[in-house]
Motif scaffolding. Structure first.
Motif, PDB file in Angstrom:
ATOM      1  N   ALA A   1      13.729  33.119  14.568  1.00  0.00           N
ATOM      2  CA  ALA A   1      14.512  34.436  15.031  1.00  0.00           C
ATOM      3  C   ALA A   1      15.753  34.410  14.885  1.00  0.00           C
ATOM      4  N   GLY A   2      16.653  35.193  14.048  1.00  0.00           N
ATOM      5  CA  GLY A   2      17.897  35.212  14.208  1.00  0.00           C
ATOM      6  C   GLY A   2      18.555  34.506  13.045  1.00  0.00           C
ATOM      7  N   GLY A   3      19.413  35.137  12.209  1.00  0.00           N
ATOM      8  CA  GLY A   3      20.276  34.467  11.205  1.00  0.00           C
ATOM      9  C   GLY A   3      21.599  34.233  11.478  1.00  0.00           C
ATOM     10  N   GLY A   4      21.932  33.740  12.392  1.00  0.00           N
ATOM     11  CA  GLY A   4      23.423  33.431  12.874  1.00  0.00           C
ATOM     12  C   GLY A   4      23.458  32.063  12.459  1.00  0.00           C
ATOM     13  N   ILE A   5      24.680  31.308  13.054  1.00  0.00           N
ATOM     14  CA  ILE A   5      25.008  29.952  12.498  1.00  0.00           C
ATOM     15  C   ILE A   5      23.724  28.719  12.920  1.00  0.00           C
ATOM     16  N   ALA A   6      23.228  29.478  14.167  1.00  0.00           N
ATOM     17  CA  ALA A   6      21.989  28.345  14.652  1.00  0.00           C
ATOM     18  C   ALA A   6      20.865  28.643  13.983  1.00  0.00           C
TER      19      ALA A   6
ATOM     20  N   GLU B   1      16.140  38.150  10.256  1.00  0.00           N
ATOM     21  CA  GLU B   1      17.547  38.700  10.794  1.00  0.00           C
ATOM     22  C   GLU B   1      17.349  40.115  10.929  1.00  0.00           C
ATOM     23  N   GLN B   2      17.930  40.747  12.046  1.00  0.00           N
ATOM     24  CA  GLN B   2      17.812  42.024  12.140  1.00  0.00           C
ATOM     25  C   GLN B   2      18.762  42.832  11.537  1.00  0.00           C
ATOM     26  N   ALA B   3      19.961  42.314  11.173  1.00  0.00           N
ATOM     27  CA  ALA B   3      21.142  43.083  10.581  1.00  0.00           C
ATOM     28  C   ALA B   3      20.600  43.377   8.926  1.00  0.00           C
TER      29      ALA B   3
ATOM     30  N   HIS C   1      36.796  30.436   8.916  1.00  0.00           N
ATOM     31  CA  HIS C   1      36.557  31.949   9.153  1.00  0.00           C
ATOM     32  C   HIS C   1      34.795  31.710   9.473  1.00  0.00           C
ATOM     33  N   ARG C   2      34.591  32.432  10.675  1.00  0.00           N
ATOM     34  CA  ARG C   2      33.115  32.564  10.782  1.00  0.00           C
ATOM     35  C   ARG C   2      32.133  33.088   9.548  1.00  0.00           C
ATOM     36  N   ALA C   3      32.784  33.855   8.776  1.00  0.00           N
ATOM     37  CA  ALA C   3      32.056  34.321   7.913  1.00  0.00           C
ATOM     38  C   ALA C   3      31.937  33.323   6.831  1.00  0.00           C
TER      39      ALA C   3
ATOM     40  N   GLY D   1      17.057  42.918   7.898  1.00  0.00           N
ATOM     41  CA  GLY D   1      16.576  44.379   8.445  1.00  0.00           C
ATOM     42  C   GLY D   1      15.356  43.781   9.098  1.00  0.00           C
ATOM     43  N   ALA D   2      15.064  42.564   9.694  1.00  0.00           N
ATOM     44  CA  ALA D   2      13.526  42.329  10.291  1.00  0.00           C
ATOM     45  C   ALA D   2      13.907  42.107  11.829  1.00  0.00           C
ATOM     46  N   THR D   3      13.660  42.844  12.581  1.00  0.00           N
ATOM     47  CA  THR D   3      13.931  42.732  13.987  1.00  0.00           C
ATOM     48  C   THR D   3      12.722  42.224  14.718  1.00  0.00           C
TER      49      THR D   3
ATOM     50  N   ALA E   1      16.796  31.871  17.804  1.00  0.00           N
ATOM     51  CA  ALA E   1      18.259  31.590  17.454  1.00  0.00           C
ATOM     52  C   ALA E   1      18.861  33.034  17.545  1.00  0.00           C
ATOM     53  N   GLN E   2      18.513  34.009  18.527  1.00  0.00           N
ATOM     54  CA  GLN E   2      18.779  35.215  18.633  1.00  0.00           C
ATOM     55  C   GLN E   2      20.269  35.250  19.171  1.00  0.00           C
ATOM     56  N   GLY E   3      21.012  34.595  19.627  1.00  0.00           N
ATOM     57  CA  GLY E   3      22.253  34.523  20.173  1.00  0.00           C
ATOM     58  C   GLY E   3      22.307  34.815  21.471  1.00  0.00           C
TER      59      GLY E   3
ATOM     60  N   HIS F   1      14.439  27.059  21.910  1.00  0.00           N
ATOM     61  CA  HIS F   1      15.577  27.855  21.815  1.00  0.00           C
ATOM     62  C   HIS F   1      16.852  27.182  21.558  1.00  0.00           C
ATOM     63  N   VAL F   2      17.600  27.622  20.401  1.00  0.00           N
ATOM     64  CA  VAL F   2      18.681  26.888  19.926  1.00  0.00           C
ATOM     65  C   VAL F   2      20.089  27.737  20.035  1.00  0.00           C
ATOM     66  N   GLY F   3      20.984  27.184  19.648  1.00  0.00           N
ATOM     67  CA  GLY F   3      22.221  27.821  19.869  1.00  0.00           C
ATOM     68  C   GLY F   3      22.464  28.771  21.100  1.00  0.00           C
TER      69      GLY F   3
ATOM     70  N   GLN G   1      33.222  24.909  20.871  1.00  0.00           N
ATOM     71  CA  GLN G   1      31.990  24.169  20.681  1.00  0.00           C
ATOM     72  C   GLN G   1      30.714  25.066  20.297  1.00  0.00           C
ATOM     73  N   GLY G   2      30.936  26.325  20.338  1.00  0.00           N
ATOM     74  CA  GLY G   2      29.585  27.283  20.102  1.00  0.00           C
ATOM     75  C   GLY G   2      28.977  26.880  18.901  1.00  0.00           C
ATOM     76  N   ALA G   3      29.577  27.104  17.811  1.00  0.00           N
ATOM     77  CA  ALA G   3      28.936  26.789  16.636  1.00  0.00           C
ATOM     78  C   ALA G   3      28.696  25.495  16.380  1.00  0.00           C
ATOM     79  N   ALA G   4      29.505  24.700  16.885  1.00  0.00           N
ATOM     80  CA  ALA G   4      29.104  22.991  16.573  1.00  0.00           C
ATOM     81  C   ALA G   4      27.757  22.659  17.322  1.00  0.00           C
TER      82      ALA G   4
HETATM   83  C1  LIG Z   1      29.102  39.414  14.538  1.00  0.00           C
HETATM   84  C2  LIG Z   1      29.341  37.822  15.248  1.00  0.00           C
HETATM   85  C3  LIG Z   1      30.730  37.382  15.393  1.00  0.00           C
HETATM   86  C4  LIG Z   1      31.189  36.208  16.085  1.00  0.00           C
HETATM   87  N1  LIG Z   1      32.482  35.795  15.823  1.00  0.00           N
HETATM   88  C5  LIG Z   1      32.895  34.708  16.462  1.00  0.00           C
HETATM   89  C6  LIG Z   1      34.031  34.343  16.278  1.00  0.00           C
HETATM   90  O1  LIG Z   1      34.840  35.202  15.528  1.00  0.00           O
HETATM   91  N2  LIG Z   1      34.447  33.327  16.789  1.00  0.00           N
HETATM   92  C7  LIG Z   1      33.732  32.306  17.284  1.00  0.00           C
HETATM   93  O2  LIG Z   1      34.029  31.356  17.948  1.00  0.00           O
HETATM   94  N3  LIG Z   1      32.576  32.881  17.399  1.00  0.00           N
HETATM   95  C8  LIG Z   1      32.014  33.961  17.168  1.00  0.00           C
HETATM   96  N4  LIG Z   1      30.705  34.249  17.340  1.00  0.00           N
HETATM   97  C9  LIG Z   1      29.870  33.277  18.093  1.00  0.00           C
HETATM   98  C10 LIG Z   1      29.378  32.235  17.323  1.00  0.00           C
HETATM   99  O3  LIG Z   1      29.051  32.444  15.942  1.00  0.00           O
HETATM  100  C11 LIG Z   1      28.265  31.596  18.092  1.00  0.00           C
HETATM  101  O4  LIG Z   1      28.742  31.143  19.379  1.00  0.00           O
HETATM  102  C12 LIG Z   1      27.830  30.325  17.467  1.00  0.00           C
HETATM  103  O5  LIG Z   1      27.874  30.122  16.278  1.00  0.00           O
HETATM  104  C13 LIG Z   1      26.309  30.169  17.732  1.00  0.00           C
HETATM  105  O6  LIG Z   1      25.474  31.223  16.912  1.00  0.00           O
HETATM  106  P1  LIG Z   1      24.141  31.572  17.256  1.00  0.00           P
HETATM  107  O7  LIG Z   1      23.455  31.380  15.927  1.00  0.00           O
HETATM  108  O8  LIG Z   1      23.401  30.859  18.309  1.00  0.00           O
HETATM  109  O9  LIG Z   1      24.165  33.147  17.658  1.00  0.00           O
HETATM  110  P2  LIG Z   1      24.677  34.229  17.279  1.00  0.00           P
HETATM  111  O10 LIG Z   1      25.697  34.211  16.231  1.00  0.00           O
HETATM  112  O11 LIG Z   1      25.206  35.356  17.959  1.00  0.00           O
HETATM  113  O12 LIG Z   1      23.504  34.763  15.979  1.00  0.00           O
HETATM  114  C14 LIG Z   1      22.510  35.344  16.476  1.00  0.00           C
HETATM  115  C15 LIG Z   1      21.663  36.077  15.355  1.00  0.00           C
HETATM  116  O13 LIG Z   1      20.558  36.575  15.642  1.00  0.00           O
HETATM  117  C16 LIG Z   1      20.375  37.853  15.185  1.00  0.00           C
HETATM  118  N5  LIG Z   1      19.286  38.519  16.303  1.00  0.00           N
HETATM  119  C17 LIG Z   1      19.332  39.024  17.400  1.00  0.00           C
HETATM  120  N6  LIG Z   1      18.322  39.814  17.964  1.00  0.00           N
HETATM  121  C18 LIG Z   1      17.611  39.619  16.889  1.00  0.00           C
HETATM  122  C19 LIG Z   1      16.158  40.120  16.793  1.00  0.00           C
HETATM  123  N7  LIG Z   1      15.615  40.698  17.868  1.00  0.00           N
HETATM  124  N8  LIG Z   1      15.523  39.987  15.703  1.00  0.00           N
HETATM  125  C20 LIG Z   1      16.311  39.253  14.428  1.00  0.00           C
HETATM  126  N9  LIG Z   1      17.524  38.918  14.572  1.00  0.00           N
HETATM  127  C21 LIG Z   1      18.190  38.820  15.917  1.00  0.00           C
HETATM  128  C22 LIG Z   1      21.866  38.477  15.369  1.00  0.00           C
HETATM  129  O14 LIG Z   1      21.824  39.653  14.483  1.00  0.00           O
HETATM  130  C23 LIG Z   1      22.690  37.580  14.832  1.00  0.00           C
HETATM  131  O15 LIG Z   1      22.735  37.288  13.486  1.00  0.00           O
HETATM  132  C24 LIG Z   1      30.242  35.563  16.524  1.00  0.00           C
HETATM  133  C25 LIG Z   1      28.815  35.861  16.607  1.00  0.00           C
HETATM  134  C26 LIG Z   1      28.291  36.989  16.112  1.00  0.00           C
HETATM  135  C27 LIG Z   1      26.890  37.377  16.130  1.00  0.00           C
END
Ligand SMILES: Cc1cc2nc3c(=O)[nH]c(=O)nc-3n(C[C@H](O)[C@H](O)[C@H](O)COP(=O)(O)OP(=O)(O)OC[C@H]3O[C@@H](n4cnc5c(N)ncnc54)[C@H](O)[C@@H]3O)c2cc1C
Length: 395
Positions: free
Chosen positions: A9-14, A33-35, A106-108, A129-131, A160-162, A299-301, A313-316
């Motif tokens: 659940a969630g398509g960020g870095i984690a 991923e909800q986006a 760059h995070r992207a 587009g899947a929440t 991995a929802q952040g 739970h991760v990330g 160290q958030g992404a690491a």
């Molecule tokens: C838009 C954005 C920009 C960031 N920019 C920076 C930055 O510039 N510098 C920096 O150091 N860190 C940034 N971070 C934080 C950094 O990416 C994170 O601390 C780290 O990478 C850990 O990521 P994560 O995947 O655990 O969480 P996140 O990066 O928060 O990813 C969580 C993902 O889960 C998705 N999600 C949440 N709820 C749901 C749900 N109900 N259903 C489906 N999907 C869901 C979110 O859309 C997101 O894609 C950013 C995070 C985000 C989301």
């Protein structure tokens, strides 16, 4: 082919890193991923050797896509009087000491590198587009997209929802993230628009009472990433990473800085800075392994262990989580729930330590008076040994 199924659940870095780690072990992985689409979001991220070593080992360190900058050094100065406080050589030295480079990206671009790797795994089904609306420790996940509502059962769930994860809040008995009192103001400008003297290939850190400034190059050094971190307890937390903010808010803090740092802010503003605000929320630090795992659910990330960005160290940590998950799935290929549990066991003390040290850095970076004098003296005496972090990078 392993017949076990896992949902992320969630398509960020984690989420991407965990999906990749599981997909490589031939589990059937669904990533929700909800986006509606993955896009160009975020700004700069530092990647220490504990992260780059893993990306390299996974074979995903595609430098053309990642476009990293490899800074020469970390330079620490006083934000109040501009004095040099210490430095740490990064380029070359970090690779020699830790077997992997120190990058600023760059995070992207980091997200894209991982997305490419996930898309190349045939066992991973990516749905945007899947929440995720709800998930049960029994393995059932309720989710919704533009076409309807679904309830599916999986052998295991990775959350991995952040930081604002509702799954995490429910797992903690309804306890939501709380406001840390810290705010980050961020700007990303074309390096070419800055005067030559500011285009140094370094990570610059400036320390002052209640604030610090960090800047570094990203995207092959074509962009200059600048962050001002302050303690402003009266602000409210926001869920948005990229709120536009009034420049006067930044200027309020800049007014108390040394002339050389004010000059840098002026140059960044002249280069077209569009300041963004990121009000930092947090949670109580992890205190046992079973806070990270419950039967089918890991739970991760940031969902698991959000931290102040004072160790970068958030992404690491998200990448380390995924690496541990992959190792446990390799060790226990037919006992997925057990592999998740062992991942939590392996991770909790490490993430706790990093959360604690990041919080401690807030106190050290933002110190004034005698504490600041002690910090400056320790850096002057200990030199690189005071600044380097083998406990962090050797992991
Ligand atoms: C838009 C954005 C920009 C960031 N920019 C920076 C930055 O510039 N510098 C920096 O150091 N860190 C940034 N971070 C934080 C950094 O990416 C994170 O601390 C780290 O990478 C850990 O990521 P994560 O995947 O655990 O969480 P996140 O990066 O928060 O990813 C969580 C993902 O889960 C998705 N999600 C949440 N709820 C749901 C749900 N109900 N259903 C489906 N999907 C869901 C979110 O859309 C997101 O894609 C950013 C995070 C985000 C989301």
């Amino acid at each position: 082919m392993n017949t076990n199924s896992l949902v992320v659940a969630g398509g960020g870095i984690a989420g991407l890193a965990s999906a990749y780690a599981a997909g490589k072990r031939r589990l059937r992985v669904t990533l929700l991923e909800q986006a509606p689409a993955f896009g160009e979001v975020g700004a700069g991220i530092q990647l220490g050797p504990n992260a780059t070593r893993r990306l390299k080992k996974w074979g995903v360190l595609n430098l053309k896509t990642l476009q990293p900058s490899e800074p020469e050094a970390l330079q620490i100065r006083s934000a109040t009087d501009g004095r040099d406080l210490g430095s740490l050589r990064l380029r070359g030295r970090v690779k020699t000491h830790y077997g992997a480079p120190y990058y600023t990206v760059h995070r992207a671009d980091l997200h894209q590198v991982l997305l490419d790797a996930v898309q190349a795994c045939e066992d991973i089904d990516i749905r945007t587009g899947a929440t995720v609306r709800n998930c049960e420790v029994t393995g059932s996940v309720a989710w919704r997209d533009g076409f309807g509502d679904y309830l599916e059962r999986f052998d295991a769930i990775v959350n991995a929802q952040g930081i604002w994860s509702q799954i995490r809040t429910e797992a903690l008995g309804g306890v939501a993230p709380t406001w840390t009192g810290h705010v980050a103001y961020r700007a990303l400008v074309p390096a070419a628009a800055l005067p030559e003297k500011f285009r140094q290939p370094n990570v610059g850190v400036w320390l002052g009472p209640d604030l610090h400034v960090v800047h570094y190059p990203v995207r092959d050094s074509s962009l200059f990433n600048m962050v001002l971190l302050v303690e402003a307890p009266s602000r409210a937390p926001t869920q948005d990473w990229s709120l536009s903010c009034d420049r006067a808010e930044v200027d309020h803090w800049v007014a108390r800085m040394h002339g050389s740092l004010r000059e840098l802010f002026d140059a960044v503003n002249a280069a077209g800075a569009d300041w963004r605000l990121w009000a930092l929320a947090g949670r109580a630090h992890v205190s046992s392994f079973d806070e990270l795992y419950d039967d089918h659910l890991l739970h991760v990330g940031d969902a698991a262990h959000p931290m102040l960005p004072y160790l970068a160290q958030g992404a690491a940590m998200a990448i380390e989580d995924a690496d541990a998950l992959g190792a446990m799935l390799t060790r226990y290929p037919h006992a997925v729930k057990f592999a998740l549990r062992e991942t939590a066991r392996m991770r909790w003390e490490r993430v706790r330590q990093v959360q604690d040290r990041a919080k401690r850095n807030a106190m050290i970076f933002h110190a004034s008076g005698l504490v600041a004098a002690g910090r400056d003296w320790a850096m002057a005496m200990g030199k690189e040994a005071t600044i380097d972090m083998p406990w962090l990078y050797n992991y």
